[in-house]
Enzyme design. Structure first.
Site, PDB file in Angstrom:
ATOM      1  N   ASP A  83      14.248   6.626  34.809  1.00  0.00           N
ATOM      2  CA  ASP A  83      13.871   7.297  36.047  1.00  0.00           C
ATOM      3  C   ASP A  83      12.714   8.223  35.698  1.00  0.00           C
ATOM      4  OD1 ASP A  83      13.554   8.850  38.296  1.00  0.00           O
ATOM      5  OD2 ASP A  83      15.688   9.246  38.583  1.00  0.00           O
ATOM      6  N   SER A 164      -3.775   4.840  45.824  1.00  0.00           N
ATOM      7  CA  SER A 164      -3.719   4.319  47.191  1.00  0.00           C
ATOM      8  C   SER A 164      -4.995   4.718  47.913  1.00  0.00           C
ATOM      9  CB  SER A 164      -2.505   4.902  47.924  1.00  0.00           C
ATOM     10  OG  SER A 164      -2.556   4.636  49.310  1.00  0.00           O
ATOM     11  N   TYR A 182       3.403  12.035  50.673  1.00  0.00           N
ATOM     12  CA  TYR A 182       2.981  10.913  49.830  1.00  0.00           C
ATOM     13  C   TYR A 182       1.473  10.965  49.628  1.00  0.00           C
ATOM     14  CZ  TYR A 182       1.997   6.001  48.613  1.00  0.00           C
ATOM     15  OH  TYR A 182       1.547   4.849  48.003  1.00  0.00           O
ATOM     16  N   LYS A 186      -0.931  11.414  46.210  1.00  0.00           N
ATOM     17  CA  LYS A 186      -1.955  10.453  45.827  1.00  0.00           C
ATOM     18  C   LYS A 186      -3.327  11.122  45.690  1.00  0.00           C
ATOM     19  CE  LYS A 186       0.628   6.815  45.451  1.00  0.00           C
ATOM     20  NZ  LYS A 186       0.845   6.156  44.135  1.00  0.00           N
TER      21      LYS A 186
END
Length: 276
Positions: A83, A164, A182, A186
């Protein structure tokens, strides 16, 4: 990836030095290898002769990928549980990899999660921490362990961060679920990749670092967005131009095939006619 669709067309070729063969027998680690881009990348790396270690929480999903490889390729494929949001697990698994395989030469930082929590939500603490620990700190800590291995061997290496298009612009879709945090992670990954490039250069390390920023790719991450049913997801992909995970894996093979003196710092890939 195939060039056959261009058969019969006219091309001018002046020679090429592109080849991934120099990485044959070298060690590559892929995080988040249980599905999507990570799984497709792990498969392609093993097919191209790299000793490939796929890291994931769902290690059994990584093991299932073996069926897509030939018996010879399976010998180069390994699955390990990790993890990446937990630093101690990263340190432990990379120590194990170094002890077993002698070092790590290529790192694909792919593991990422998404949340619908906003930065201003009063109850966002645990989800924000999980996202930052996975998407950003996971990449930082994995890279640190690989650089340690490369330094000790004075070896060439390549770090590829799966970024991304959202790491370069902030989308605003008031009628769609938010992915704001998110996007924040990024954007940080974009800055981190450039800082690492400068640090590698200042210390005269022969390590490449690339930020690879895809547009819309059909992966399992969409299933984690609250309120998105299977039917909604299928309908979304049917109506929206998108790419497959294999398209991004092919781009990674391309990046690794460039000569050592060539550094692609940012590679942005979008689906043809895609809105993002």
């Amino acid at each position: 990836m195939t060039i056959s669709r261009w058969f019969g067309r006219v091309a001018v070729v002046t020679g090429t030095r592109m080849s991934i063969s120099r990485w044959s027998g070298r060690v590559a680690v892929v995080t988040g290898a249980s599905a999507g881009i990570g799984a497709a990348t792990a498969i392609e790396l093993a097919r191209n002769g790299l000793i490939t270690i796929g890291l994931a929480r769902r290690v059994e999903k990584v093991e299932e990928l073996r069926s897509q490889l030939t018996p010879e390729q399976q010998q180069n494929f390994h699955a390990m549980k990790c993890d990446v949001s937990v630093e101690s697990e990263i340190i432990q698994v990379f120590d194990e990899i170094v002890n077993k395989f002698g070092g790590v030469d290529v790192l694909i930082n792919n593991a990422a999660v998404v949340t619908q929590k906003k930065l201003i939500d009063f109850d966002n603490s645990s989800e924000v921490q999980k996202l930052i620990n996975t998407n950003l700190l996971g990449a930082i800590n994995c890279t640190r362990e690989v650089v340690k291995s490369l330094r000790e061997r004075n070896a060439e290496g390549h770090i590829i961060h799966i970024n991304s298009v959202y790491g370069h612009f902030m989308p605003y879709y008031p009628d769609r679920p938010t992915v704001g945090i998110y996007t924040t992670s990024k954007f940080a990954l974009t800055a981190m990749a450039e800082q690492q490039r400068q640090e590698f250069m200042s210390e005269n390390l022969n390590i490449k670092v690339t930020s690879l920023s895809p547009g819309l790719v059909e992966t399992e991450i969409m299933q984690t967005i609250q309120g998105m049913t299977k039917e909604m997801i299928e309908g979304f992909y049917e109506m929206t131009p998108h790419m497959e995970s294999k398209d991004i894996a092919d781009a990674i093979i391309y990046l690794l095939s460039t000569p050592q003196h060539v550094l692609i710092t940012e590679l942005t890939i979008r689906p043809m006619n895609g809105i993002f």
